[in-house]
Write an enzyme that holds these catalytic residues in place. Sequence first.
Site, short mmCIF file in Angstrom:
data_model
loop_
_atom_site.label_atom_id
_atom_site.label_comp_id
_atom_site.label_asym_id
_atom_site.label_seq_id
_atom_site.Cartn_x
_atom_site.Cartn_y
_atom_site.Cartn_z
N ARG A 162 0.84 -1.22 0.00
CA ARG A 162 0.00 0.00 0.00
C ARG A 162 0.87 1.26 0.00
O ARG A 162 0.56 2.24 0.67
CB ARG A 162 -0.95 0.03 1.20
CG ARG A 162 -1.97 -1.07 1.24
CD ARG A 162 -2.94 -0.99 0.06
NE ARG A 162 -4.06 -1.89 0.21
CZ ARG A 162 -4.06 -3.15 -0.21
NH1 ARG A 162 -3.02 -3.67 -0.82
NH2 ARG A 162 -5.15 -3.89 -0.06
N SER A 237 -10.86 -0.77 2.91
CA SER A 237 -10.13 -0.83 4.19
C SER A 237 -9.77 0.58 4.63
O SER A 237 -9.11 1.30 3.87
CB SER A 237 -8.83 -1.62 4.04
OG SER A 237 -9.08 -2.92 3.60
N GLU A 333 -5.28 3.97 5.78
CA GLU A 333 -4.92 3.70 4.39
C GLU A 333 -5.59 4.76 3.50
O GLU A 333 -5.06 5.18 2.48
CB GLU A 333 -5.41 2.31 3.99
CG GLU A 333 -4.94 1.87 2.62
CD GLU A 333 -5.96 1.04 1.87
OE1 GLU A 333 -6.91 1.63 1.33
OE2 GLU A 333 -5.79 -0.19 1.81
P1 FAD Z 1 -9.19 8.62 -5.48
O1 FAD Z 1 -9.93 8.32 -4.21
O2 FAD Z 1 -9.87 9.45 -6.48
O3 FAD Z 1 -7.80 9.29 -5.10
C1 FAD Z 1 -6.93 8.72 -4.12
C2 FAD Z 1 -5.71 9.66 -3.96
O4 FAD Z 1 -4.96 9.70 -5.17
C3 FAD Z 1 -6.10 11.10 -3.66
O5 FAD Z 1 -5.11 11.62 -2.78
C4 FAD Z 1 -6.05 11.79 -5.02
O6 FAD Z 1 -5.77 13.18 -4.90
C5 FAD Z 1 -4.92 11.06 -5.71
N1 FAD Z 1 -5.09 10.88 -7.18
C6 FAD Z 1 -6.18 10.42 -7.85
N2 FAD Z 1 -5.93 10.29 -9.16
C7 FAD Z 1 -4.64 10.69 -9.35
C8 FAD Z 1 -3.78 10.78 -10.49
N3 FAD Z 1 -4.18 10.44 -11.72
N4 FAD Z 1 -2.51 11.23 -10.30
C9 FAD Z 1 -2.07 11.59 -9.06
N5 FAD Z 1 -2.84 11.54 -7.95
C10 FAD Z 1 -4.10 11.08 -8.09
N6 FAD Z 1 -7.65 -0.90 -2.60
C11 FAD Z 1 -6.81 -1.95 -2.70
O7 FAD Z 1 -5.60 -1.76 -2.84
N7 FAD Z 1 -7.26 -3.23 -2.62
C12 FAD Z 1 -8.56 -3.52 -2.47
O8 FAD Z 1 -8.93 -4.70 -2.41
C13 FAD Z 1 -9.49 -2.44 -2.37
N8 FAD Z 1 -10.80 -2.67 -2.18
C14 FAD Z 1 -11.67 -1.63 -2.08
C15 FAD Z 1 -13.03 -1.91 -1.91
C16 FAD Z 1 -13.96 -0.89 -1.82
C17 FAD Z 1 -15.43 -1.22 -1.64
C18 FAD Z 1 -13.52 0.47 -1.92
C19 FAD Z 1 -14.52 1.58 -1.85
C20 FAD Z 1 -12.16 0.76 -2.07
C21 FAD Z 1 -11.23 -0.29 -2.15
N9 FAD Z 1 -9.85 -0.06 -2.31
C22 FAD Z 1 -8.97 -1.11 -2.44
C23 FAD Z 1 -9.32 1.32 -2.32
C24 FAD Z 1 -9.39 2.01 -3.70
O9 FAD Z 1 -10.22 1.31 -4.58
C25 FAD Z 1 -8.00 2.15 -4.34
O10 FAD Z 1 -7.12 2.82 -3.48
C26 FAD Z 1 -8.05 2.89 -5.69
O11 FAD Z 1 -6.80 2.78 -6.34
C27 FAD Z 1 -8.39 4.37 -5.52
O12 FAD Z 1 -8.60 4.91 -6.81
P2 FAD Z 1 -9.46 6.22 -7.05
O13 FAD Z 1 -9.28 6.58 -8.49
O14 FAD Z 1 -10.84 6.04 -6.58
O15 FAD Z 1 -8.68 7.24 -6.10
N1 EPU Z 2 -10.57 -10.45 10.20
C1 EPU Z 2 -11.30 -10.51 11.36
N2 EPU Z 2 -12.41 -9.72 11.47
C2 EPU Z 2 -12.81 -8.89 10.48
C3 EPU Z 2 -12.05 -8.80 9.31
C4 EPU Z 2 -10.93 -9.59 9.18
O1 EPU Z 2 -10.97 -11.27 12.27
O2 EPU Z 2 -13.83 -8.22 10.68
C5 EPU Z 2 -9.35 -11.30 10.06
C6 EPU Z 2 -9.65 -12.73 9.66
O3 EPU Z 2 -8.75 -13.54 10.38
C7 EPU Z 2 -9.27 -12.80 8.21
C8 EPU Z 2 -8.13 -11.79 8.13
O4 EPU Z 2 -8.51 -10.77 9.07
O5 EPU Z 2 -8.87 -14.07 7.84
C9 EPU Z 2 -7.95 -11.16 6.77
O6 EPU Z 2 -9.20 -10.64 6.30
P1 EPU Z 2 -9.48 -10.39 4.74
O7 EPU Z 2 -9.09 -11.60 3.96
O8 EPU Z 2 -10.87 -9.88 4.61
O9 EPU Z 2 -8.43 -9.31 4.36
P2 EPU Z 2 -7.94 -7.97 5.06
O10 EPU Z 2 -6.56 -8.17 5.55
O11 EPU Z 2 -8.96 -7.50 6.04
C10 EPU Z 2 -6.84 -7.07 2.88
C11 EPU Z 2 -6.81 -5.77 2.14
C12 EPU Z 2 -8.04 -5.64 1.25
C13 EPU Z 2 -8.05 -6.79 0.26
C14 EPU Z 2 -8.08 -8.11 1.02
C15 EPU Z 2 -8.01 -9.33 0.13
C16 EPU Z 2 -5.54 -4.21 3.49
C17 EPU Z 2 -5.56 -3.02 4.37
N3 EPU Z 2 -6.72 -4.65 3.07
O12 EPU Z 2 -7.94 -7.00 3.79
O13 EPU Z 2 -7.95 -4.40 0.53
O14 EPU Z 2 -9.16 -6.72 -0.61
O15 EPU Z 2 -6.95 -8.15 1.95
O16 EPU Z 2 -6.72 -9.45 -0.36
O17 EPU Z 2 -4.47 -4.72 3.19
C18 EPU Z 2 -8.48 -2.08 0.59
O18 EPU Z 2 -7.26 -1.87 0.54
O19 EPU Z 2 -9.32 -1.16 0.61
C19 EPU Z 2 -8.95 -3.48 0.64
C20 EPU Z 2 -10.25 -3.80 0.73
#
Ligand code: FAD
Ligand code: EPU
Length: 337
Positions: A162, A237, A333
């Site tokens: 991240r 997250s 994050e």
């Molecule tokens: P924005 O929210 O629009 O911007 C984020 C930051 O980047 C801001 O500071 C903005 O100013 C800057 N920025 C935006 N575009 C640019 C650009 N072109 N150049 C320079 N700076 C810029 N993330 C994960 O890593 N793994 C996951 O599994 C994951 N799951 C998610 C699930 C949900 C339901 C949600 C809502 C989010 C999740 N995220 C996850 C977080 C998110 O999707 C990512 O961080 C994504 O890359 C953000 O993209 P965005 O375009 O929406 O960013």
């Molecule tokens: N867990 C709990 N309680 C909860 C949630 C999680 O006990 O309410 C524990 C469980 O043991 C589970 C472990 O946490 O096995 C891991 O949970 P999960 O697989 O849901 O993944 P995470 O670590 O919570 C991360 C990323 C996610 C990504 C998933 C799958 C971060 C901060 N988050 O979540 O990314 O989708 O793994 O790879 O690293 C995001 O960045 O926005 C995001 C959603």
Amino acid sequence: MQIQNNISLKPFNTFGIDANAKHYVSVSNLVNLKNILTAPDYPNKLILGGGSNMLLTKDFDGLVIHINFKGIKIISENEDTVIVQANAGENWHEFVLWCIKNDFGGIENLSLIPGNVGTAPIQNIGAYGIELKDVFESCQAIELTTKTIKSFSKTDCKFGYRNSIFKQEAKGKFIITSVRFKLSKKQHNLSVNYGAITSQLEVMKVSKPTIQDISKAVISIRESKLPNPKEIGNSGSFFKNPVIPKAHFNTLLENFKDIPNYPVTEHEVKVPAGWLIEKAGFKGKSFGSYGVHKNQALVLVNYGNAKGEDILNLSKLIQKTVLRIFGISIEAEVNIL
Ligand code: FAD
Ligand code: EPU
């Protein structure tokens, strides 16, 4: 290209926070972006992608530049691999689906992550055993001071969990305009060992998975755990999973025998923040218009009309409580603005 005044950003952030921008412009090409960057009237700028990784805690007293450049093209290919370039404003998940349709492998595990292609390198998006860095070739970005385009290789980006140069020394200095990916064309290197992918494939009765099967499995797992931002406002997250010294982890084990953990180095362990937050008693807690998601404690939610400040205060309470119980600092994050 039209600059609008006093615009609500509610439709443009997945948390659904109703904060206003003094000025707003949607930019669909590089020429317009350069023009807007050279205009002297807007010294204070916020770059907006899909708005899925930000918490707006106040109105923005400046110009929001919404990056909406579209376009995907093949740069080069050989028998085994292809280099694909996508412009920054392409929706990430739609880009993943485009790759799968063309049988280009490598990013199927990153299905259904919200946001834009241009933002993906910033926090090196990751899920289900794959990170952006695994398929990243390079990205192009415009430098805000010189207005020149620079290219960043994988090494330049200094990707980590991240993390990247764009969250460190290059933070706020560049706008990413396009990203290039190196993807497989045959003999895809499938990653099925993370989390519930294998069991989900069994449910789907798939024994020899394709990249499309993996995408479907990941989508189904994500839909069962994470709230859909179209229904409940959230930013995924809210915190990163903390990495702690092994010695600290061993003392925690004395009181918390079931603490999940993933080795990082010989001396460090990653602990799921979701588990810490759940143990601290916050999972599913509602504070009226906002709270902690019932299926995933790492996700803070807006049930409708929460203010960004309410969610920020809840995040601080969670950090304080986790620190008191476990002695672990958990870091946001989400970008707090
Ligand atoms: P924005 O929210 O629009 O911007 C984020 C930051 O980047 C801001 O500071 C903005 O100013 C800057 N920025 C935006 N575009 C640019 C650009 N072109 N150049 C320079 N700076 C810029 N993330 C994960 O890593 N793994 C996951 O599994 C994951 N799951 C998610 C699930 C949900 C339901 C949600 C809502 C989010 C999740 N995220 C996850 C977080 C998110 O999707 C990512 O961080 C994504 O890359 C953000 O993209 P965005 O375009 O929406 O960013
Ligand atoms: N867990 C709990 N309680 C909860 C949630 C999680 O006990 O309410 C524990 C469980 O043991 C589970 C472990 O946490 O096995 C891991 O949970 P999960 O697989 O849901 O993944 P995470 O670590 O919570 C991360 C990323 C996610 C990504 C998933 C799958 C971060 C901060 N988050 O979540 O990314 O989708 O793994 O790879 O690293 C995001 O960045 O926005 C995001 C959603």
